[in-house]
Design a protein around this motif. Structure first.
Motif, short mmCIF file in Angstrom:
data_model
loop_
_atom_site.label_atom_id
_atom_site.label_comp_id
_atom_site.label_asym_id
_atom_site.label_seq_id
_atom_site.Cartn_x
_atom_site.Cartn_y
_atom_site.Cartn_z
N ALA A 140 -10.05 -4.20 -47.65
CA ALA A 140 -10.81 -5.49 -47.15
C ALA A 140 -10.67 -6.47 -46.30
O ALA A 140 -11.33 -6.72 -45.83
CB ALA A 140 -11.66 -5.93 -48.89
N ALA A 141 -9.01 -7.23 -46.79
CA ALA A 141 -8.32 -8.49 -45.44
C ALA A 141 -8.63 -7.93 -44.16
O ALA A 141 -8.72 -8.41 -43.69
CB ALA A 141 -6.90 -8.66 -46.37
N THR A 157 -5.51 -13.44 -48.62
CA THR A 157 -6.18 -12.39 -49.10
C THR A 157 -7.43 -11.73 -49.95
O THR A 157 -8.28 -13.38 -49.52
CB THR A 157 -5.17 -12.51 -50.35
OG1 THR A 157 -5.91 -13.77 -51.07
CG2 THR A 157 -3.84 -12.31 -50.43
N ALA A 158 -8.22 -10.61 -50.08
CA ALA A 158 -9.13 -10.57 -49.39
C ALA A 158 -9.25 -10.69 -51.32
O ALA A 158 -8.53 -10.39 -52.31
CB ALA A 158 -9.74 -9.25 -49.36
N ASP A 159 -10.26 -11.02 -51.63
CA ASP A 159 -10.97 -11.22 -53.50
C ASP A 159 -12.44 -10.00 -53.73
O ASP A 159 -13.28 -10.97 -53.52
CB ASP A 159 -10.68 -12.74 -54.04
CG ASP A 159 -11.17 -12.75 -55.03
OD1 ASP A 159 -11.23 -11.86 -55.92
OD2 ASP A 159 -10.74 -13.49 -56.18
N PHE A 160 -12.64 -9.25 -54.35
CA PHE A 160 -13.64 -8.66 -54.32
C PHE A 160 -14.76 -9.36 -55.66
O PHE A 160 -15.50 -9.28 -55.52
CB PHE A 160 -13.76 -7.15 -55.36
CG PHE A 160 -13.21 -6.34 -53.99
CD1 PHE A 160 -14.18 -5.12 -53.46
CD2 PHE A 160 -11.16 -6.15 -53.35
CE1 PHE A 160 -14.21 -4.29 -52.57
CE2 PHE A 160 -11.64 -5.15 -52.30
CZ PHE A 160 -12.64 -4.72 -51.40
N GLY A 208 -19.05 -6.90 -48.49
CA GLY A 208 -18.87 -8.56 -48.98
C GLY A 208 -17.66 -8.73 -49.11
O GLY A 208 -17.57 -10.33 -48.58
N ALA A 209 -16.51 -8.04 -49.39
CA ALA A 209 -15.60 -8.81 -49.44
C ALA A 209 -14.97 -9.04 -48.15
O ALA A 209 -13.88 -10.28 -47.93
CB ALA A 209 -14.02 -8.01 -50.48
N ALA A 210 -14.84 -9.15 -47.41
CA ALA A 210 -14.67 -8.74 -45.84
C ALA A 210 -15.37 -9.59 -45.60
O ALA A 210 -14.42 -10.20 -44.96
CB ALA A 210 -14.97 -7.14 -45.22
N GLY A 211 -16.22 -9.69 -45.67
CA GLY A 211 -17.51 -10.74 -44.90
C GLY A 211 -16.64 -12.12 -45.46
O GLY A 211 -16.84 -13.02 -44.80
N ALA A 212 -16.19 -12.11 -46.84
CA ALA A 212 -15.55 -13.05 -47.50
C ALA A 212 -14.50 -13.55 -46.47
O ALA A 212 -14.27 -15.13 -46.21
CB ALA A 212 -15.35 -13.65 -48.93
N VAL A 213 -13.33 -12.64 -46.05
CA VAL A 213 -12.56 -13.14 -45.63
C VAL A 213 -12.84 -13.17 -44.53
O VAL A 213 -12.15 -14.50 -44.23
CB VAL A 213 -11.46 -11.63 -45.24
CG1 VAL A 213 -9.80 -11.49 -44.61
CG2 VAL A 213 -10.70 -11.25 -47.40
N ALA A 214 -13.59 -12.58 -43.77
CA ALA A 214 -14.22 -13.31 -42.09
C ALA A 214 -14.64 -14.43 -41.78
O ALA A 214 -14.04 -15.07 -41.29
CB ALA A 214 -15.08 -12.14 -41.55
N ALA A 215 -15.16 -15.03 -43.32
CA ALA A 215 -15.69 -16.38 -43.19
C ALA A 215 -13.98 -17.61 -43.01
O ALA A 215 -14.06 -18.32 -42.71
CB ALA A 215 -16.49 -16.75 -44.57
N ASP A 216 -13.28 -16.39 -43.97
CA ASP A 216 -12.31 -17.98 -43.84
C ASP A 216 -11.08 -18.02 -43.03
O ASP A 216 -10.72 -18.76 -42.77
CB ASP A 216 -11.33 -17.26 -45.41
CG ASP A 216 -12.13 -17.03 -46.92
OD1 ASP A 216 -13.14 -18.20 -46.46
OD2 ASP A 216 -11.14 -16.41 -47.45
N VAL A 217 -11.17 -16.87 -42.43
CA VAL A 217 -10.68 -16.96 -41.31
C VAL A 217 -11.24 -17.38 -39.80
O VAL A 217 -10.51 -17.13 -38.85
CB VAL A 217 -9.80 -15.49 -41.45
CG1 VAL A 217 -8.87 -14.83 -42.24
CG2 VAL A 217 -10.29 -14.30 -40.77
N ALA A 218 -11.98 -17.24 -39.39
CA ALA A 218 -12.82 -17.45 -38.58
C ALA A 218 -12.15 -18.52 -37.32
O ALA A 218 -12.17 -19.33 -37.50
CB ALA A 218 -14.61 -17.26 -38.25
#
Ligand code: MCA
Ligand code: AMP
Length: 446
Positions: free
Chosen positions: A59-60, A96-99, A32-42
């Motif tokens: 996660a990042a 950065t990742a954020d749980f 979940g945390a990695a998915g949010a990062v993926a969406a940020d950086v895509a």
């Protein structure tokens, strides 16, 4: 095929999948945390992650891999000059990742040959170069080790190595997320933390194993482990024997480089002996470039785990290969009749390994020369029982103390690149061409 198969749910969920420095996340939380990062950086050209020993780093990095965006782990202790160089050279923007922020990621799987990571590593001269690794190399490297070490979802992997190098990050974090083994990252790689963690598989650099052997009670707690793995620098025979005696286990040594990942390794089903790094992993071919009648020489290799090149430096990439396409490791090795490889030294005195960290003498010399009171500088690695080698600087300077110079280097480069010792000399030994003769420096072995 994604690199982090555990995050694809192939091993199911696990509440205690990854623990870093005392905090634990399940695969689902991590995804979940990695998915949010993926969406940020895509779509970003490259992303920088402040690679502290934390769940957020894992996660990042995982998020960037999911999104197919090259990730640049930045050593958290990097001084100003080193950090600026890494960010400028790679063009990476921080993330950065954020749980507390989770998202499902459903983007397309990145191409296997697309750049996945850029790891900065020192050469003999100049600033560190970015080593570009693709997903196929990372996956191939981890699968080869899983086979050699019988590394599986049954294992609990324990280590406390930095999360910005191949050893701690690719093997030590991504390896767990590919094999499905539980990961316990101890924050720091101390004998006490290793003893407490109760793992089946342990990673360490020789300095860590030397400290474990120096703490017999903690070392004995590792008797329940299945496999103790050493790498990143030569494991002294004294430490090999000490581990065997205290833990009942012969350590497995493996050899690699940032540019090649792990290419040669001992196997879980042996044989293991001191001074030997094992045999080539699947798909790796090795040869020794030795002169006539000589048995030792530069180790050269071809492998499915090789890097894609140094970022933005095609000449440096080309120079690291022979004309017939073999990678030049710069390590001096011998291959025994049974195929076992032994690493016997480095071709260049300007490549230093201290505590398992690779550093170029030239980079540290340049940092010293940036100090207005320093006229000349020569940096060498001197044999050290704890660190393997320790950084010693010989300087021609006046009006400045050794401690001031050490601090000066630490503000510019990573903390571990600081000289442990500064020796003031009237002049540096030079040959007729004016080139510094490091072998003539007092205590300048190698
Ligand atoms: C450090 N200190 C210093 C200096 N350097 N003080 C004065 N002068 C210096 N030059 C300070 C530290 O900040 C620390 O302070 C204290 O001295 C102890 O430092 P040290 O002896 O270095 O111990 P340590 O900090 O515990 O480090 C030892 C270590 C570390 C844990 C083994 O070197 C390490 O993590 N190495 C791993 C490197 C690695 O992962 N390499 C893999 C790359 P304080 O206590 O106040 O903080 S190789 C790779 O990836 C390839 C592919 C491969 O084969 O694996
Ligand atoms: P790095 O790119 O930081 O991984 O450094 C790679 C270098 O570490 C190699 O070129 C070797 O000099 C050294 N190295 C890695 N593993 C071993 C090992 N098991 N024995 C001896 N040297 C090693």
């Amino acid at each position: 095929m994604p690199v982090l198969t555990a995050l694809e749910g192939v091993y199911g969920d696990r509440v205690d999948a990854v623990t870093v420095a005392g905090r634990t996340a399940s695969y689902e939380e991590l995804l979940g945390a990695a998915g949010a990062v993926a969406a940020d950086v895509a779509g970003a050209p490259a992303v920088a992650v402040e690679a502290t020993a934390s769940l957020e780093t894992v996660a990042a990095v995982a998020g960037c891999l999911l999104a197919g965006v090259p990730v640049v782990p930045v050593p958290p202790d990097a001084g100003v000059a080193e950090r600026e160089h890494i960010l400028r050279d790679s063009g990476a923007t921080p993330v950065t990742a954020d749980f507390a922020r989770r998202a499902a990621w459903s983007g397309p799987a990145p191409a296997a040959d697309a750049p996945a990571m850029v790891l900065y590593t020192s050469g003999t001269t100049g600033a560190p170069k970015g080593v570009v690794l693709d997903g196929a190399a990372i996956a191939a490297g981890l699968d080869a080790l899983a086979e050699a070490w019988q590394w599986s979802a049954e294992d609990t992997l324990v280590h406390g190595l930095p999360l910005f190098h191949v050893h701690g990050l690719i093997l030590g974090a991504l390896g767990a997320l590919r094999t499905g083994s539980r990961l316990v990252h101890t924050g720091r790689p101390t004998p006490a933390a290793y003893a407490e963690a109760g793992g089946s598989l342990y990673f360490g650099v020789p300095t860590v194993w030397s400290r474990v052997v120096g703490d017999p009670e903690r070392a004995r707690a590792l008797r329940s482990a299945r496999l103790l793995v050493s790498g990143s620098a030569p494991l002294p025979e004294r430490v090999f024997r000490g581990l065997e005696e205290l833990t009942g286990r012969r350590p497995v040594e493996r050899y690699g480089m940032t540019e090649t990942l792990i290419t040669v390794s001992g196997r879980a089903d042996g044989p293991l002996r001191p001074g030997a790094v094992g045999t080539p992993l699947p798909g790796v071919r090795t040869r020794i470039a030795a002169g006539p009648g000589e048995e030792i020489g530069e180790l050269q290799l071809t492998a499915p785990t090789l890097f894609s090149g140094y970022l933005g430096r095609p000449e440096a990439t080309a120079a690291s290969y022979t004309e017939d396409g073999w990678f030049r490791t710069g390590d001096i090795a011998a291959i025994d009749a049974d195929g076992t490889h032994r690493i016997v030294g480095r071709a260049s005195v300007d490549m230093i390994k201290s505590g398992g960290y690779r550093m170029g003498a030239g980079e540290i010399e340049n940092a010293l020369l940036d100090h207005p009171r320093v006229r000349e500088a020569a940096v060498v690695g001197v044999a050290d029982a704890d660190l393997g080698q320790r950084v010693v600087a010989f300087v021609v300077a006046s009006g400045v103390t050794g401690a001031e110079l050490t601090d000066f280097v630490a503000t510019r480069l990573s903390v571990h690149k600081r000289p442990r010792e500064v020796r003031f000399v009237a002049a540096l030994p030079r040959n007729a061409m004016g080139k510094i003769q490091k072998r003539l420096l007092p205590a300048g072995e190698g």
